[in-house]
Scaffold this motif. Structure first.
Motif, short mmCIF file in Angstrom:
data_model
loop_
_atom_site.label_atom_id
_atom_site.label_comp_id
_atom_site.label_asym_id
_atom_site.label_seq_id
_atom_site.Cartn_x
_atom_site.Cartn_y
_atom_site.Cartn_z
N SER A 18 0.82 -1.21 0.00
CA SER A 18 0.00 0.00 0.00
C SER A 18 0.86 1.27 0.00
O SER A 18 0.40 2.33 -0.42
CB SER A 18 -0.94 -0.01 1.20
N ASN A 19 2.12 1.15 0.42
CA ASN A 19 3.04 2.30 0.42
C ASN A 19 3.76 2.45 -0.92
O ASN A 19 4.68 3.25 -1.05
CB ASN A 19 4.05 2.16 1.55
N HIS A 65 5.83 0.50 -2.31
CA HIS A 65 7.15 -0.13 -2.33
C HIS A 65 7.04 -1.54 -2.92
O HIS A 65 6.07 -2.26 -2.66
CB HIS A 65 7.75 -0.21 -0.91
#
Length: 149
Positions: free
Chosen positions: A95-96, A98
């Protein structure tokens, strides 16, 4: 079915793999080799896409039926890809945004992309079928991003 933990947050066996990152399921991969008797649902009840594998013997009859109109609220698009030919690498992102991991899919493999981000690289000329909730609303439906390390 015996499941093995192959790397952090990923549960696999040779035929069925669940990719999980920070407690969130990013994808379910059903390999072409998967075979179980009967009806086997892979997805939890709350998913807006349901995915199952079914086997039936010759001569079995499934009664004719029609589905009722049921109002459902879809909060997140989930897509299913059926790989018909070629090889496709799928990159998964948390979700970030990455990078988390990658998997390669081949003919007969099926993937449910349930959350998080994803990108694709076509490794061999490929053909696949995509199924997702509609209607597709273009740029309102997704955010493109540059992956983060």
């Amino acid at each position: 079915m015996t499941l093995l933990v192959a790397e952090q947050d990923t549960v696999i066996d040779k035929e069925l793999e669940t990719i999980v990152h920070e407690g969130v399921t990013l994808a379910l991969i059903v390999r072409d080799s998967f075979s179980r008797e009967g009806i086997n649902f892979f997805t939890p009840h709350e998913y807006s896409q349901q995915l199952a594998h079914m086997t039936h013997p010759a001569g079995k009859k499934i009664p004719a039926h029609v589905h009722n109109v049921v109002v459902r609220e879809v909060k997140l698009t989930q897509e299913v890809l059926f790989i018909k030919k070629g090889r496709v690498r799928v990159d998964f992102y948390g979700s970030n945004l990455h990078y988390v991991t990658s998997r390669t899919l081949g003919p007969g493999d099926v993937i449910l992309l349930s959350s998080g981000g994803h990108g694709f690289e076509i490794l061999e000329d490929a053909a696949f079928i995509e199924v997702k909730q509609g209607p597709y609303v273009g740029d309102q439906d997704k955010v493109r991003f540059e992956p983060r390390a």
